[in-house]
Design an enzyme around this catalytic site. Structure first.
Site, mmCIF file in Angstrom:
data_model
loop_
_atom_site.group_PDB
_atom_site.id
_atom_site.type_symbol
_atom_site.label_atom_id
_atom_site.label_comp_id
_atom_site.label_asym_id
_atom_site.label_seq_id
_atom_site.Cartn_x
_atom_site.Cartn_y
_atom_site.Cartn_z
ATOM 1 N N PHE A 7 0.723 -1.284 0.167
ATOM 2 C CA PHE A 7 0.142 -0.094 -0.084
ATOM 3 C C PHE A 7 0.953 1.241 0.033
ATOM 4 C CE2 PHE A 7 -3.007 -2.801 1.720
ATOM 5 C CZ PHE A 7 -4.099 -2.529 1.159
ATOM 6 N N ASP A 8 0.485 2.158 -0.855
ATOM 7 C CA ASP A 8 1.183 3.522 -0.884
ATOM 8 C C ASP A 8 0.363 4.224 0.558
ATOM 9 O OD1 ASP A 8 2.295 5.933 -1.547
ATOM 10 O OD2 ASP A 8 0.205 6.551 -2.147
ATOM 11 N N LEU A 9 0.850 5.114 0.880
ATOM 12 C CA LEU A 9 0.342 5.903 2.209
ATOM 13 C C LEU A 9 -0.421 6.999 1.917
ATOM 14 C CD1 LEU A 9 0.212 6.273 5.157
ATOM 15 C CD2 LEU A 9 2.505 7.231 4.984
#
Length: 215
Positions: A7-9
């Site tokens: 996951f990107d943040l």
């Protein structure tokens, strides 16, 4: 299909707009630069800071390190938590964890900031680890962060990984490393941006993302 979900943040797990835009304003004021509209500043969410200062704000190369330093001066004290988790994300992460998915944060944001954000919002329980950039301007490109996350988690089969993010950098980084990717439309990238970058999946909302991750 996927055992690991990267996951990107920013723009994927949390909405960081207030903190990021205020940090840019702080840096721009210091240098006496014109401050773009809020809408324009929001387009800077996602790319590495160096790229934003150079390509979008047109800072000279020798001024970029100081600009990043001023940005982080504000972000480390205030901007870090001028942020909110997207609705439905904690429930999504819990469901994925219950289905034996291994979750990893892979972000271009500095790793120490990212860990503090994940811990602050009570999300650390869901993730194997948080992988980010380094403040010495190394490991800032998305493909470098992804490669590091793969190595750190000792993953041998890249076909078991799905990279999830809201901007083209997430999709292009995944593609460069050889991963499948999913673009989310509740962040800061458009469908056109994500499809043009080559996203394998598009999730209009968290509910759709749930289905993609569990298929």
């Amino acid at each position: 299909m996927f055992d690991y979900l990267f996951f990107d943040l920013d723009g994927t797990l949390t909405d960081p707009a207030p903190g990021i835009t205020n940090s840019f304003k702080y840096a721009l004021k210091y240098f006496g630069r014109e401050i773009p509209s809020y809408e324009t500043l929001c387009t800077f969410i996602g790319p590495p800071l160096q790229d934003s200062f150079k390509n979008l704000l047109h800072f000279e190369d020798d001024k970029i390190p100081d600009a990043i330093k001023k940005y982080r001066e504000y972000f480390a004290e205030k901007g870090l938590f001028e942020n909110s988790v997207y609705p439905g994300i904690p429930e999504l992460l819990s469901t994925l964890k219950q289905n034996d998915k291994k979750l990893v944060v892979a972000t271009s944001k500095p790793e120490d900031f990212s860990i503090r954000i994940i811990e602050h919002f009570g999300l650390s329980q869901y993730f194997e680890n948080v992988c980010g950039s380094l403040k010495d301007q190394t490991r800032t490109k998305k493909d470098e962060v992804i490669e590091f996350a793969i190595e750190r988690n000792q993953i041998s089969d890249k076909s078991k990984i799905l990279m999830i993010g809201d901007r083209k950098h997430d999709i292009l980084g995944a593609k460069k490393v050889g991963l499948k990717s999913c673009g989310v439309l509740f962040g800061y990238g458009s469908r056109e941006e994500l499809e043009t970058a080559g996203a394998d999946f598009i999730a209009e909302n968290v509910s759709r993302l749930d289905k993609i991750c569990l298929q």
